[in-house]
Enzyme design. Structure first.
Site, PDB file in Angstrom:
ATOM      1  N   SER A 286     -20.230  20.435  68.069  1.00  0.00           N
ATOM      2  CA  SER A 286     -20.648  21.266  66.934  1.00  0.00           C
ATOM      3  C   SER A 286     -20.258  20.573  65.624  1.00  0.00           C
ATOM      4  O   SER A 286     -20.710  19.462  65.367  1.00  0.00           O
ATOM      5  CB  SER A 286     -20.049  22.662  67.065  1.00  0.00           C
ATOM      6  OG  SER A 286     -20.717  23.580  66.225  1.00  0.00           O
TER       7      SER A 286
ATOM      8  N   ASP B 106     -29.529  27.171  72.410  1.00  0.00           N
ATOM      9  CA  ASP B 106     -28.703  26.889  71.240  1.00  0.00           C
ATOM     10  C   ASP B 106     -29.627  26.886  70.022  1.00  0.00           C
ATOM     11  O   ASP B 106     -30.595  26.115  69.984  1.00  0.00           O
ATOM     12  CB  ASP B 106     -28.014  25.535  71.401  1.00  0.00           C
ATOM     13  CG  ASP B 106     -27.064  25.188  70.260  1.00  0.00           C
ATOM     14  OD1 ASP B 106     -26.999  25.939  69.274  1.00  0.00           O
ATOM     15  OD2 ASP B 106     -26.373  24.155  70.367  1.00  0.00           O
TER      16      ASP B 106
ATOM     17  N   HIS C  81     -24.381  27.243  73.294  1.00  0.00           N
ATOM     18  CA  HIS C  81     -23.554  26.503  72.352  1.00  0.00           C
ATOM     19  C   HIS C  81     -22.096  26.551  72.812  1.00  0.00           C
ATOM     20  O   HIS C  81     -21.558  27.624  73.092  1.00  0.00           O
ATOM     21  CB  HIS C  81     -23.677  27.089  70.954  1.00  0.00           C
ATOM     22  CG  HIS C  81     -23.131  26.185  69.891  1.00  0.00           C
ATOM     23  ND1 HIS C  81     -23.817  25.070  69.444  1.00  0.00           N
ATOM     24  CD2 HIS C  81     -21.963  26.206  69.193  1.00  0.00           C
ATOM     25  CE1 HIS C  81     -23.099  24.452  68.521  1.00  0.00           C
ATOM     26  NE2 HIS C  81     -21.977  25.128  68.358  1.00  0.00           N
TER      27      HIS C  81
END
Length: 338
Positions: free
Chosen positions: A181, A284, A314
């Protein structure tokens, strides 16, 4: 991919989510609630509440699951520190993975339970030393603090006293930058800085990048941001909040930190990046930005490999289910090829 297409419609998404273990769904629900409760209306984070709902784990000098951990402060001025995960046992040379955690540049920690477990498992199963970085967080420390801190952590490996913490068989000539991320975003920016070669790293050599569902964005709304509703963990509203908290005051999401292939980005065609592994999850909302990044690297004549997990939510790699274990196995090919 299902029947050669990406799972865009809500029916596909709902079917994938329904198959997730109940514990994974509970973790995602709790994480969303935590992000909601700890964000103040004035754009700051309630870190006192955050520390209560997301406790941190201490380092364990006694081996646990075949790995012991040590914390080291690398900059007493900024307070940046790292946690080292060192597998016990054989004397072979061990690559070094410098890991940058996620959290939208605003949340989470190298000492968070999920990251402690993941980095410990990575160190044991892939036989690597992991150096997980506790960088400063926004909005208290906005762009470019996270990038500077993570580069400083990599440069720390070149210090003369680094082997007071690292095992002697750590191979500094085989370093990988890895992050998820926001941490994947950091891998790109720190990796470009390293590849430009303007700062001395001595014996440290970065041989590969691993970007796990990297956090990129822009003013444009992509199909996955528009069509993937009620997906686990993150929302468009939350990612927009993260960008406002991290980017300079007045900057749009087309700032080069966010939109690395957008109208304001620099030209990296002359920068020789090491091979990159880009990991994308089908469920995601950031998926399209991640796929676009992989294509951008190809256009820049950079070496890139893409792994697409259709059922990946995610942050799946830190979750307690089979797909996270598969990812650890899939990493071995990339590590062995570079």
């Amino acid at each position: 991919m299902k029947n050669g297409r990406l799972p865009y419609d809500q029916q596909d998404v709902d079917a994938i989510i329904a198959k997730l273990p109940w514990r994974v769904r509970w973790i995602c629900w709790a994480a969303k609630l935590c992000a909601f409760l700890t964000r103040r209306s004035n754009g700051t984070v309630n870190r006192t509440l955050l520390s209560w709902v997301t406790p941190k784990l201490p380092a364990t000098h006694t081996p646990n699951r075949g790995v012991y951990t040590r914390d080291a402060i690398i900059d007493p001025v900024t307070g940046v520190w790292v946690r080292l995960f060192i597998p016990v046992g054989e004397d072979e040379r061990l690559p070094v993975v410098v890991y940058f955690h996620g959290g939208g540049f605003c949340l989470l920690s190298a000492a968070q339970q999920s990251y402690d477990i993941f980095c410990r498992r990575l160190a044991k199963r892939r036989r690597v030393v992991v150096l997980s970085v506790e960088y400063r967080l926004a909005p208290d420390h906005k762009f470019p603090a996270a990038y500077d801190d993570c580069f400083a952590a990599l440069a720390w490996l070149n210090n003369a006293d680094v082997y007071d913490y690292l095992p002697r068989n750590a191979d500094l000539a085989r370093c990988f930058l890895m992050g998820d991320s926001a941490g994947g975003n950091i891998v790109h920016h720190v990796g470009c800085r390293v590849a430009e070669g303007k700062e001395e790293l001595g014996a440290v050599r970065v041989v590969g990048h691993v970007l796990i569902q990297p956090f990129f964005g822009g003013e444009e709304r992509t199909p996955s941001e528009i069509n993937l509703e009620n997906v686990p963990l993150i929302t468009v509203e939350l990612t927009d909040w993260f960008w406002r908290a991290f980017l300079p005051e007045g900057a749009s999401r087309d700032h080069p930190a966010a939109n690395v292939s957008g109208p304001n980005c620099g030209d990296i065609s002359a920068v020789e990046l090491p091979p990159s592994l880009v990991v994308v999850g089908g469920v995601d909302i950031l998926r399209d930005w991640q796929l676009r990044y992989a294509e951008y690297l190809k256009k820049m004549d950079e070496e890139v490999k893409l792994i697409f997990y259709e059922e990946g939510i995610h942050g799946f790699h830190t979750m307690p289910y089979a797909l996270s274990s598969q990812f650890i196995d899939d990493l071995s090919n990339f590590f062995n090829e570079v």
